[in-house]
Design a protein around this motif. Structure first.
Motif, PDB file in Angstrom:
ATOM      1  N   LYS A  48       0.828  -1.206   0.000  1.00 34.78           N
ATOM      2  CA  LYS A  48       0.000   0.000   0.000  1.00 34.78           C
ATOM      3  C   LYS A  48       0.866   1.260   0.000  1.00 34.78           C
ATOM      4  N   LYS A  49       1.888   1.268   0.828  1.00 36.73           N
ATOM      5  CA  LYS A  49       2.761   2.442   0.954  1.00 36.73           C
ATOM      6  C   LYS A  49       3.490   2.739  -0.356  1.00 36.73           C
ATOM      7  N   VAL A  50       4.068   1.717  -0.958  1.00 33.52           N
ATOM      8  CA  VAL A  50       4.819   1.911  -2.202  1.00 33.52           C
ATOM      9  C   VAL A  50       3.894   2.337  -3.339  1.00 33.52           C
ATOM     10  N   MET A  51       2.743   1.703  -3.439  1.00 35.66           N
ATOM     11  CA  MET A  51       1.830   2.031  -4.536  1.00 35.66           C
ATOM     12  C   MET A  51       1.261   3.443  -4.383  1.00 35.66           C
ATOM     13  N   ALA A  60      -7.060  -4.399  -3.012  1.00 37.48           N
ATOM     14  CA  ALA A  60      -7.721  -4.504  -1.714  1.00 37.48           C
ATOM     15  C   ALA A  60      -8.149  -5.950  -1.482  1.00 37.48           C
ATOM     16  N   GLY A  61      -8.502  -6.253  -0.238  1.00 28.98           N
ATOM     17  CA  GLY A  61      -9.060  -7.557   0.114  1.00 28.98           C
ATOM     18  C   GLY A  61      -8.162  -8.716  -0.252  1.00 28.98           C
ATOM     19  N   ASP A  62      -8.777  -9.737  -0.840  1.00 34.57           N
ATOM     20  CA  ASP A  62      -8.037 -10.944  -1.213  1.00 34.57           C
ATOM     21  C   ASP A  62      -6.928 -10.659  -2.219  1.00 34.57           C
TER      22      ASP A  62
END
Length: 160
Positions: A48-51, A60-62
């Motif tokens: 999440k941080k890199v993107m 998100a999710g699975d």
């Protein structure tokens, strides 16, 4: 050149063996123990941080979970494949060093990287499991590398 290519493949296969065992440990024990390290949580946070830094929408999710597992296996396999820089007779020392370094890094680096500390240091048991599991991954890698290089011996019986 053929020997170098063979060694690279043996190193990568060995690293994949260690990474697979490491991920299996993480994913299995977390189902049964509240103290288990949560490498999946760290991986999700990192993705999440890199993107977001790249101005991309993270999955998100699975989907995020599967990206994390894939990323863990690939990155750990590449890391553990460094065992191939050692001679087969030194693979155990190299695998041990790689495993311990990765375990200590998994305990010490998430906080400074802004990923949080709880996933790997929540309790003393979490910290010990984190370091121990990365060590197991390194030892599996060393065993696989030694076996693939044909240098494994059981007493007087040599498997080469």
């Amino acid at each position: 050149m053929a020997d170098l290519n063979k060694t690279i493949l043996q190193s990568l296969a060995s690293g994949l063996a260690g990474a697979t065992v490491l991920t299996a440990l993480h994913e299995t024990v977390r189902q049964f123990s509240d103290d288990a390290p949560r490498a999946d949580v760290l991986g999700e946070r990192a993705i999440k941080k890199v993107m977001k830094k790249a101005d991309l929408d993270p999955p998100a999710g699975d989907d995020l979970y599967y990206w994390t597992l894939g990323g863990d296996i690939v990155s750990n396999a590449l890391y553990y494949s460094l065992v191939g820089l050692a001679k087969p007779k030194h693979a155990l020392v190299a695998g041990t060093a790689l495993g311990l370094a990765a375990g200590v890094g998994a305990v010490g680096l998430p906080g400074p990287l802004g990923l949080g500390t709880a996933p790997t240091t929540r309790t003393p048991a979490t910290t010990v499991m984190t370091i121990g599991w990365y060590l197991v991954g390194g030892l599996v890698t060393a065993g696989a590398y030694t076996l693939l290089k044909g240098k494994w011996s059981l007493g007087r019986m040599k498997l080469s």
